[in-house]
Write a protein that holds these residues in place. Structure first.
Motif, PDB file in Angstrom:
ATOM      1  N   THR A 240       0.810  -1.219   0.000  1.00  0.00           N
ATOM      2  CA  THR A 240       0.000   0.000   0.000  1.00  0.00           C
ATOM      3  C   THR A 240       0.845   1.272   0.000  1.00  0.00           C
ATOM      4  O   THR A 240       0.559   2.217  -0.738  1.00  0.00           O
ATOM      5  N   ILE A 244       0.728   4.117  -2.908  1.00  0.00           N
ATOM      6  CA  ILE A 244       0.407   5.528  -2.682  1.00  0.00           C
ATOM      7  C   ILE A 244       1.504   6.426  -3.268  1.00  0.00           C
ATOM      8  O   ILE A 244       1.212   7.453  -3.892  1.00  0.00           O
ATOM      9  N   LEU A 247       1.068   6.602  -7.002  1.00  0.00           N
ATOM     10  CA  LEU A 247      -0.069   7.451  -7.368  1.00  0.00           C
ATOM     11  C   LEU A 247       0.255   8.927  -7.125  1.00  0.00           C
ATOM     12  O   LEU A 247      -0.084   9.794  -7.944  1.00  0.00           O
ATOM     13  N   TYR A 255      -5.626   2.957 -10.226  1.00  0.00           N
ATOM     14  CA  TYR A 255      -5.698   1.723  -9.438  1.00  0.00           C
ATOM     15  C   TYR A 255      -7.159   1.352  -9.263  1.00  0.00           C
ATOM     16  O   TYR A 255      -7.960   2.125  -8.720  1.00  0.00           O
ATOM     17  N   TYR A 260      -8.503  -4.452  -0.021  1.00  0.00           N
ATOM     18  CA  TYR A 260      -7.593  -3.512   0.637  1.00  0.00           C
ATOM     19  C   TYR A 260      -6.772  -4.277   1.669  1.00  0.00           C
ATOM     20  O   TYR A 260      -7.269  -5.221   2.304  1.00  0.00           O
ATOM     21  N   ARG A 280      -4.193   5.676   5.494  1.00  0.00           N
ATOM     22  CA  ARG A 280      -3.765   5.230   4.162  1.00  0.00           C
ATOM     23  C   ARG A 280      -4.970   4.979   3.255  1.00  0.00           C
ATOM     24  O   ARG A 280      -4.936   5.309   2.069  1.00  0.00           O
ATOM     25  N   LYS A 283      -6.294   8.232   2.171  1.00  0.00           N
ATOM     26  CA  LYS A 283      -5.443   8.788   1.117  1.00  0.00           C
ATOM     27  C   LYS A 283      -5.779   8.178  -0.234  1.00  0.00           C
ATOM     28  O   LYS A 283      -5.921   8.892  -1.238  1.00  0.00           O
ATOM     29  N   LEU A 284      -5.925   6.839  -0.262  1.00  0.00           N
ATOM     30  CA  LEU A 284      -6.275   6.166  -1.513  1.00  0.00           C
ATOM     31  C   LEU A 284      -7.601   6.689  -2.063  1.00  0.00           C
ATOM     32  O   LEU A 284      -7.733   6.944  -3.267  1.00  0.00           O
ATOM     33  N   TYR A 287      -7.780  10.024  -4.203  1.00  0.00           N
ATOM     34  CA  TYR A 287      -7.282  10.143  -5.570  1.00  0.00           C
ATOM     35  C   TYR A 287      -8.407   9.934  -6.579  1.00  0.00           C
ATOM     36  O   TYR A 287      -9.153   8.955  -6.487  1.00  0.00           O
ATOM     37  N   VAL A 290      -8.374   6.470  -8.475  1.00  0.00           N
ATOM     38  CA  VAL A 290      -8.518   5.231  -7.706  1.00  0.00           C
ATOM     39  C   VAL A 290     -10.002   4.897  -7.620  1.00  0.00           C
ATOM     40  O   VAL A 290     -10.820   5.738  -7.241  1.00  0.00           O
TER      41      VAL A 290
END
Length: 335
Positions: A240, A244, A247, A255, A260, A280, A283-284, A287, A290
């Motif tokens: 992960t 990140i 990305l 992605y 996960y 995390r 954060k994903l 985007y 994503v």
């Protein structure tokens, strides 16, 4: 046989009830199996668990002491159970392999198409009466090189689907599928070659010691600028933090994932009121390139029906004193 079903979801219970045919006394429990809920298995000879349940050594010890002897898993993957510990105690364990590889492969394709063609953004915009097309550009799949990592039941179907789109298929697997080579002109090659030559990469491998963080910083660095990565396998196949970074640096084009790395405690429940603490994952989700779904690839009528059938096939075999065809870990007993 008395069966306790952990992590029973409202949408799957009707399928399980039909498959049981009133042969066994079944109790359905919404809670997942863990060190706290293991006590609920008192009085049950068999339990059924899902991929998010905790069947680690300490949990298995508790279950054994309570009289549980059979565990059937309502998924193909079984990385959540310590098979060596289970067999050392004497548990009989079975999974649900091959329940519907088409469901998973089709979901991988759906994720790819939705991300590439900006379907989610377009839907949001038109519901706000914004019919502009400025930010909705994608690319044709036809003519692109697609890397398939793992060409078992699911990966082979994904290869056939992408071949149907007119893609060139590269694949990596310890055991090549020669039918795919003939039917879909698949080229088997080293993992590094798949990474650096593919426009799109789709993961279809189980989570194992060897595959943990298979897609790491080094493998991501090998990928072309703009590569789209699809993961409908297990979250921890991809590192992960490295993902990140890729990305954030705009090296990875996108992605698409149904899984996960740290699903436990987050997935399979409604967190809309209290939110989540996993920074995390936050954060994903921030985007725009994503696309994450909540481990739903298996949620089709056909897949749920088949999972239920296999679950009670496993239970029926044990009730009749037979070795089930889906039984796991027999080699550990004989080694």
């Amino acid at each position: 046989m008395k069966l306790l079903v952990y992590s029973a979801k409202n949408f799957e219970i009707p399928f399980l009830k039909r498959a049981n045919k009133n042969n066994h006394k079944v109790t359905y429990l919404k809670e997942a199996l863990d060190t706290d809920t293991a006590i609920k298995a008192v009085g049950f000879e068999a339990i059924s668990i899902f991929s998010g349940d905790d069947a680690s050594s300490i949990v298995l010890e508790k279950l054994w002491d309570m009289g549980v002897r059979h565990i059937t898993i309502r998924s193909s993957g079984h990385n959540n159970i310590s098979l060596k510990t289970a067999k050392s105690f004497g548990f009989k364990v079975a999974n649900a392999p091959d329940y519907s590889p088409h469901a998973i492969a089709e979901h991988a394709l759906a994720l790819l198409l939705a991300l590439n063609r900006k379907i989610v953004l377009a839907d949001t915009q038109v519901h706000q009466y914004n019919f502009l097309q400025d930010d909705l550009m994608g690319f044709n799949l036809h003519g692109k090189t697609v890397g398939i990592i793992g060409t078992g039941r699911i990966g082979s179907i994904m290869a056939k689907i992408m071949h149907g789109f007119g893609c060139k298929i590269l694949a990596h697997d310890l055991e090549p599928d020669y039918d795919l080579i003939e039917l879909c002109d698949v080229t088997y090659t080293a993992l590094d070659n798949v990474c650096n030559q593919s426009d799109i990469i789709s993961l279809h491998i189980p989570l194992s010691y060897d595959n943990y963080y298979l897609i790491n910083k080094n493998k991501l660095a090998l990928m072309k600028q703009g590569t789209i990565l699809i993961n409908t396998a297990r979250g921890a196949v991809v590192e992960t933090d490295a993902l990140i970074d890729a990305l954030e640096n705009k090296h990875l084009g996108g992605y698409c994932t149904d899984v996960y790395e740290k699903e436990k405690g987050i997935f399979f429940k409604d967190n809309s009121k209290d939110g989540i603490k996993d920074e995390r994952l936050k954060k994903l989700l921030s985007y725009p390139n994503v696309l994450l779904t909540p481990h739903q690839a298996f949620v089709t009528k056909e897949a749920l029906e088949r999972i239920a059938e296999i679950t009670f096939d496993n239970i029926d075999s044990w009730a009749e004193g037979k070795i089930g065809k889906n039984e796991l870990g027999l080699e550990l007993v004989n080694s």
